[in-house]
Structures are given as C-alpha cells and as structure tokens.
Scaffold this active site. Structure first.
Site, PDB file in Angstrom:
ATOM      1  N   SER A   1      74.629 -22.412 -18.350  1.00  0.00           N
ATOM      2  CA  SER A   1      73.825 -22.644 -19.545  1.00  0.00           C
ATOM      3  C   SER A   1      74.652 -22.549 -20.823  1.00  0.00           C
ATOM      4  O   SER A   1      74.273 -23.094 -21.859  1.00  0.00           O
ATOM      5  CB  SER A   1      72.677 -21.634 -19.603  1.00  0.00           C
ATOM      6  OG  SER A   1      73.186 -20.307 -19.606  1.00  0.00           O
ATOM      7  N   HIS A   2      75.793 -21.845 -20.762  1.00  0.00           N
ATOM      8  CA  HIS A   2      76.658 -21.709 -21.935  1.00  0.00           C
ATOM      9  C   HIS A   2      77.972 -22.462 -21.760  1.00  0.00           C
ATOM     10  O   HIS A   2      78.906 -22.275 -22.535  1.00  0.00           O
ATOM     11  CB  HIS A   2      76.953 -20.235 -22.212  1.00  0.00           C
ATOM     12  CG  HIS A   2      75.795 -19.489 -22.782  1.00  0.00           C
ATOM     13  ND1 HIS A   2      74.699 -19.139 -22.025  1.00  0.00           N
ATOM     14  CD2 HIS A   2      75.544 -19.021 -24.030  1.00  0.00           C
ATOM     15  CE1 HIS A   2      73.834 -18.482 -22.783  1.00  0.00           C
ATOM     16  NE2 HIS A   2      74.325 -18.405 -24.000  1.00  0.00           N
TER      17      HIS A   2
ATOM     18  N   GLU B   1      69.023 -21.151 -20.746  1.00  0.00           N
ATOM     19  CA  GLU B   1      68.595 -21.313 -19.354  1.00  0.00           C
ATOM     20  C   GLU B   1      67.434 -22.301 -19.267  1.00  0.00           C
ATOM     21  O   GLU B   1      67.321 -23.062 -18.308  1.00  0.00           O
ATOM     22  CB  GLU B   1      68.179 -19.965 -18.770  1.00  0.00           C
ATOM     23  CG  GLU B   1      69.318 -18.983 -18.581  1.00  0.00           C
ATOM     24  CD  GLU B   1      70.273 -19.392 -17.468  1.00  0.00           C
ATOM     25  OE1 GLU B   1      69.914 -20.273 -16.663  1.00  0.00           O
ATOM     26  OE2 GLU B   1      71.381 -18.843 -17.414  1.00  0.00           O
TER      27      GLU B   1
END
Length: 348
Positions: free
Chosen positions: A57-58, A198
C-alpha cells in the site's frame, strides 16, 4: 453501500518484479514526471523498502499518484529542503512543498548528532508530503543506536468519535529500538484500524474491504472501498482511544512543526488543491546513560517473553519475514499498475 452488501473480487492479472526492477521502475517514473534525480533516489529507496517488506500500500501502488502530483505541481519534485537548528536539541527542516523523503533524509543525520550530544533531540519537518512507511524512517534512527519515535499527520480522514466529519488524518505513529546483534525492533501503526492506503490497494484490486475498516459519507459501515474513499471516513482503532492517539499525533506532527492541520491539508489522493504541507516529527533518545549497562539483556528478556509464547509474535516479525521472501522471489503487482507506470515512463 450497506454493511451487508458485497463487492465481487475478480481475479486480475499480476506481474512479477524483482526488487531491482521495482527500483528501476520507480526511479524512471519519478524522473519522467519532473522529479529531480536526488529527490527521486530518496523516494525510490522508500518505495523499494515498502515492497520488500510486503507493505504494498506504500510501495508501487502509491507511485502513480506521486508522479501525477509532481506533474501538476501539487508537489514540487525539484524542491530543495532547508535545514536549521533553532536549539541544540532541535532540528527543523522545511520541505519547501516537496517530497517528505529528501527532507527527512536531510534532517536525520543532524537529529542523530544532536541526540548523541544532548541525550535527546527532536526533528520537525514542515511544508511536507506523504512520507511513506513511517517505520522505514525510525528504523534508520535505531540503527544508529538510538530509541526513535515518529509522528506523521495526513489529510483529514478520521471523524471524532460520535461525529461524521473527518478532523484527523490516519496519523500514524512509529517506534524503533536498537537490539544487540539484531535488526531494530520496529512498531508502526496508524491511528485508524488500517492505513487509508490499504483501502486504495483494495480498490485497485477490485476487492471489498473488511467490515469495520471504514464508514461511508453518511457514517454507515461499508465494505465498498469506493464508498469509503468518496467522502467517507476511516474508523479509529479502539474507538475513542484511537481518536485520542490521532489528536496526540496531530499536535506533535502538525501543530508543533508549523505544518498544515489535517483539516487544512489537501488530499494525498487527488490533484485538487495546492501542496498538502503536512508534517513529520521525530524524537531520538540515547538509551545508554538512562538504561544502564544491563540494558541489552533486559530488552532481550522482554522480547523473549513475547516471542516465546506460542501464537504470539513481536511487532515487525512479519515484515522481517517478507524481506527474506522478496529478496529471493521478488514481488507481485497488478499488471495494470505495471502498465500504467510504464506509460508514465514513456511520457503518456
């Protein structure tokens, strides 16, 4: 969407990448979007670390937005951060509406030097942007032998308990402590049940989110990531306790750094508005003079009391395992995301 509705999760084509390919793809996409080589290297290191630890997600999932913001000028990809030392134990870095990563990279050596000299020091980063995984930054402080705390504010996405209008960002906090002969222990968590990124990843993959992660714009629980992202809000972890943690982070990372409050910051997710100008705040502590010579053994006993229990694990253990796997097997991302990044590199 109601709490009982469902979203179909179609099987989508995936692409396999080595970490070297993740690095190359990230750097080239950023440079193609007008980001300076120095800044691109700093952001790339963070993206690769996120993918290596399985925090997708990052990682590359964020990259198209980074590139879009650099192209439209919401973020200044060529910004040169400026450092000042208002007090012996205080370091201030102005990110100058640029990426957070090069600003933090500039400030960390000064923070570490000040903490070693003073015993404790703080780094405030202002006029900044999304810094990726906060644990990535505090881990580097801990590798220098210091206990580290990190606080980061973000555009408003959490409503106070009992309200429906977001006031706080997901406002993560991270902690890292050095360990003798081992990698630092790192704890990294958002003030919400999960990080907002997320939900973005679930949306990209066409997957529903678990009930209890987010609310829609009317304050109703939802499993639809689109409803959560379209004017909805994140659920604070632990109810009012998570909202209280978000407030603490807001005071340290936004108010104390002179950055925009979460309610003032433009979205990390779209091209509207100017620079978000959010903030990051780090504290570094030299444990030696306080914890004493027996400190390493005492810390090991504490961690063993957790890790030796069947079914229990230390924070960061899952990410450490992911590092070993991805180093050997690489990562998988949606094929559509890979094609999108390749199009950015090609100038499309």
């Amino acid at each position: 969407m109601s709490a009982h509705a469902s979203v179909q999760s179609p099987s989508i084509p995936m692409a396999a990448l080595t970490l070297k390919e993740v690095e190359d793809l990230t750097f080239r996409a950023l440079v193609a979007s007008g980001v300076s080589s120095v800044n691109a290297l700093s952001v790339t290191a963070s993206v690769v670390a996120a993918e290596a630890e399985g925090v997708h997600s990052h990682g590359l999932a964020r990259l198209p937005t980074y590139c879009a913001h650099a192209k439209v000028g919401k973020i200044d990809g060529k910004a040169v951060p400026a450092l000042s030392r208002p007090r012996p134990g205080q370091v201030l870095v102005d990110a100058a509406d640029g990426f957070a990563h090069p600003a933090i990279d500039l400030g960390l050596p000064a923070l570490i030097e000040a903490a070693r000299g003073q015993g404790i020091a703080a780094l405030a980063v202002t006029n900044s942007y999304n810094c990726g995984v906060v644990g990535y930054h505090v881990e580097r402080i801990a590798k220098a032998g210091l206990v580290a705390l990190g606080f980061v504010n973000a555009p408003a996405s959490i409503a106070p308990v009992g309200g429906v209008t977001p006031v706080f960002g997901t406002n993560p906090i991270a902690f890292a402590v050095p360990r003798a002969g081992e990698e630092p222990l790192v704890l990294d968590q958002s003030s919400s049940v999960v990080a907002k990124s997320e939900i973005v990843v679930h949306d990209q993959r066409g997957e529903p989110i678990p009930l209890g992660w987010a609310l829609d714009k009317d304050g109703r629980p939802t499993t639809d990531p689109k409803a959560a992202l379209a004017g909805g809000s994140m659920v604070p972890m632990g109810g009012h306790k998570g909202a209280g943690l978000a407030l603490l982070v807001e005071v340290l990372a936004a108010w104390l750094t002179g950055a925009n409050l979460s309610i003032e910051a433009s979205s990390f997710a779209d091209n509207a508005g100017g620079s978000p100008r959010t903030g990051q705040f780090f504290i570094a502590i030299d444990p030696g003079p306080l914890a004493g010579p027996a400190a390493p053994g005492r810390l090991a006993r504490l961690f063993a009391a957790i890790a030796d229990q069947e079914g229990a694990r230390l924070p960061g253990a899952r990410r450490a395992g992911a590092r070993l796997r991805t180093a050997a097997t690489g990562v998988e991302i949606p094929q559509a995301l890979k094609q999108r990044l390749e199009a950015i590199i090609a100038g499309q």
